[in-house]
Design an enzyme around this catalytic site. Structure first.
Site, PDB file in Angstrom:
ATOM      1  N   ALA A 139       0.864  -1.189   0.000  1.00  0.00           N
ATOM      2  CA  ALA A 139       0.000   0.000   0.000  1.00  0.00           C
ATOM      3  C   ALA A 139       0.893   1.228   0.000  1.00  0.00           C
ATOM      4  O   ALA A 139       1.550   1.540   0.993  1.00  0.00           O
ATOM      5  CB  ALA A 139      -0.905  -0.012   1.230  1.00  0.00           C
ATOM      6  N   MET A 140       0.937   1.941  -1.118  1.00  0.00           N
ATOM      7  CA  MET A 140       1.820   3.089  -1.286  1.00  0.00           C
ATOM      8  C   MET A 140       1.004   4.375  -1.253  1.00  0.00           C
ATOM      9  O   MET A 140       0.246   4.658  -2.178  1.00  0.00           O
ATOM     10  CB  MET A 140       2.608   2.958  -2.592  1.00  0.00           C
ATOM     11  CG  MET A 140       3.471   1.701  -2.650  1.00  0.00           C
ATOM     12  SD  MET A 140       4.370   1.503  -4.212  1.00  0.00           S
ATOM     13  CE  MET A 140       5.520   2.877  -4.117  1.00  0.00           C
ATOM     14  N   GLY A 188       3.882   8.677   0.411  1.00  0.00           N
ATOM     15  CA  GLY A 188       4.810   9.145   1.427  1.00  0.00           C
ATOM     16  C   GLY A 188       6.084   8.330   1.445  1.00  0.00           C
ATOM     17  O   GLY A 188       6.195   7.285   0.805  1.00  0.00           O
ATOM     18  N   ASP A 239       7.515   6.620   3.936  1.00  0.00           N
ATOM     19  CA  ASP A 239       7.531   5.369   4.698  1.00  0.00           C
ATOM     20  C   ASP A 239       7.103   4.176   3.845  1.00  0.00           C
ATOM     21  O   ASP A 239       7.784   3.148   3.815  1.00  0.00           O
ATOM     22  CB  ASP A 239       6.630   5.485   5.931  1.00  0.00           C
ATOM     23  CG  ASP A 239       7.054   6.607   6.855  1.00  0.00           C
ATOM     24  OD1 ASP A 239       8.272   6.817   7.010  1.00  0.00           O
ATOM     25  OD2 ASP A 239       6.177   7.285   7.416  1.00  0.00           O
ATOM     26  N   SER A 240       5.976   4.295   3.173  1.00  0.00           N
ATOM     27  CA  SER A 240       5.508   3.184   2.348  1.00  0.00           C
ATOM     28  C   SER A 240       6.399   2.988   1.122  1.00  0.00           C
ATOM     29  O   SER A 240       6.550   1.865   0.629  1.00  0.00           O
ATOM     30  CB  SER A 240       4.057   3.407   1.924  1.00  0.00           C
ATOM     31  OG  SER A 240       3.899   4.629   1.239  1.00  0.00           O
ATOM     32  N   CYS A 272      -9.897   3.761   8.976  1.00  0.00           N
ATOM     33  CA  CYS A 272      -9.281   3.579   7.656  1.00  0.00           C
ATOM     34  C   CYS A 272      -8.396   2.339   7.641  1.00  0.00           C
ATOM     35  O   CYS A 272      -8.439   1.528   6.708  1.00  0.00           O
ATOM     36  CB  CYS A 272      -8.481   4.821   7.288  1.00  0.00           C
ATOM     37  SG  CYS A 272      -7.797   4.778   5.606  1.00  0.00           S
ATOM     38  N   CYS A 326      -6.933  13.749   6.724  1.00  0.00           N
ATOM     39  CA  CYS A 326      -6.686  14.061   5.314  1.00  0.00           C
ATOM     40  C   CYS A 326      -7.874  14.700   4.605  1.00  0.00           C
ATOM     41  O   CYS A 326      -7.687  15.465   3.660  1.00  0.00           O
ATOM     42  CB  CYS A 326      -6.246  12.799   4.576  1.00  0.00           C
ATOM     43  SG  CYS A 326      -7.496  11.477   4.528  1.00  0.00           S
TER      44      CYS A 326
END
Length: 364
Positions: free
Chosen positions: A8-9, A12, A14-15, A108, A206
């Protein structure tokens, strides 16, 4: 045969680094971004003065696509806007209308990343789903169960948001950056030449423009849906009136718009009468609460004493878990401040996530 991983990108760093590390480790990696919210169509996004702390916006999708191209992995965008609206945005709105304070990030993670995305991964023949969360998973071979652990970076640890993961899901999930610190992640991103190596982090919700929850909710419902009423001191004195309980949360100090000799805080909200109660700081302390939708990551036997976090950024405190059939409650060793219905409380044993659930009824 290589194990296949769906990453799951979000766009950001981190992903993106999670994907890079998995490629480096020899996995067959597929990158995917979940399109969750159309910023061009929702709320006041057409207002040039509106600002979103975005996640999965068009710019984020573009960044994720560039990273995938750099890493040489396939990349897809999945449209989950309807699911996001139902499970996150509508839940967020409904909870505030009831005088409760929701945590949309937990919703989420629970319903999108570790429900729908895991199902999609299985249909694509993937062995795992990976994310950029700062958390760790350990399998205990002696007892045959998985442990959900805090991330090594105490400042970035995100295990709080993952308390609802089951043993079945932990078996299918990878957290490649969980053992790293944020500075280490950025160094790796720079090494790979990723476009988002220095990208700032998203800190707010968000889908809320300008972080104005009350306006967002007011714009989504009819005026008749708003529960209006009095603002009263805990000792009974009428202080004023308000235009809707959705504007308030326990512990709030600003925005009461009443005059009083001492600083006042929102202490509790009565959704039946629409009354918002306020009082000095001493009125904020509570002895415990009952859980709603309590979940344990694994069986902890007869253990009842744990540490609990009643908000993501709150310091953990000592508490005793009490079970009576389906009724689960928690008693603090010492009274705690601003225990907020609707928020998530997560239990820990050292650095392991025990479980958690929604704060329901709060005890004086």
């Amino acid at each position: 045969m290589k194990k296949r991983v769906l990453v799951a990108m979000s766009g950001g760093v981190d992903s993106s680094v999670a994907a890079a590390l998995l490629v480096e480790q020899g996995y067959e990696v597929i990158g995917v971004t979940m399109q969750l919210w159309d910023y061009s169509q929702n709320e006041s996004s057409c207002d040039p003065n509106s600002k979103f702390d975005t996640c999965c916006s068009l710019d984020d999708v573009a960044d994720a696509r560039l990273v995938a191209h750099k890493l040489g992995i396939p990349f897809y965008v999945f449209d989950y806007q309807d699911d996001f609206k139902e499970n996150v945005v509508d839940y967020f709105t409904d909870e505030y209308l009831k005088g409760r304070t929701p945590n949309p990030c937990v919703a989420c993670n629970t319903f999108l990343k570790f429900d729908h995305l895991l199902d999609r991964a299985q249909r694509l023949g993937c062995d795992f789903v990976a994310t950029g969360h700062y958390a760790q998973i350990h399998f205990n071979e002696i007892y045959g169960h998985y442990k959900l652990l805090k991330g090594n970076d105490s400042q970035k640890d995100q295990s709080y948001f993952l308390y609802s993961l089951t043993q079945e899901r932990l078996e299918k999930v990878l957290f490649p950056v969980g053992n790293l610190s944020k500075p280490e992640v950025r160094v790796i991103a720079e090494k790979y030449g990723l476009v988002n190596a220095a990208k700032k982090e998203s800190m707010e919700i968000c889908f809320i423009p300008n972080n104005d929850y009350a306006k967002f909710i007011s714009n989504r419902v009819q005026d008749s849906d708003l529960i209006k009423g009095d603002i009263r001191h805990e000792e009974g004195q009428l202080l004023g009136v308000h235009d809707g309980i959705h504007q308030f949360t326990v512990g709030q100090r600003k925005g009461l718009k009443v005059s009083f000799a001492n600083p006042l805080y929102v202490t509790r909200i009565d959704s039946e009468t629409g009354t918002v109660f306020a009082g000095e700081e001493k009125y904020l302390y509570r002895s415990g609460f009952s859980f709603k939708k309590f979940h344990m990551v694994r069986d902890f036997g007869n253990d009842i004493d744990f540490e609990v976090k009643i908000r993501y950024r709150s310091a953990p405190c000592q508490a005793t878990l009490e079970k009576n059939g389906d009724f689960v409650s928690l008693r603090f060793k010492t009274p705690q401040k601003s225990v907020t219905p609707g928020q998530i409380a997560v239990l820990y044993c050292d650095n392991e996530v025990v479980g958690g659930g929604f704060i329901d009824k709060v005890f004086l």
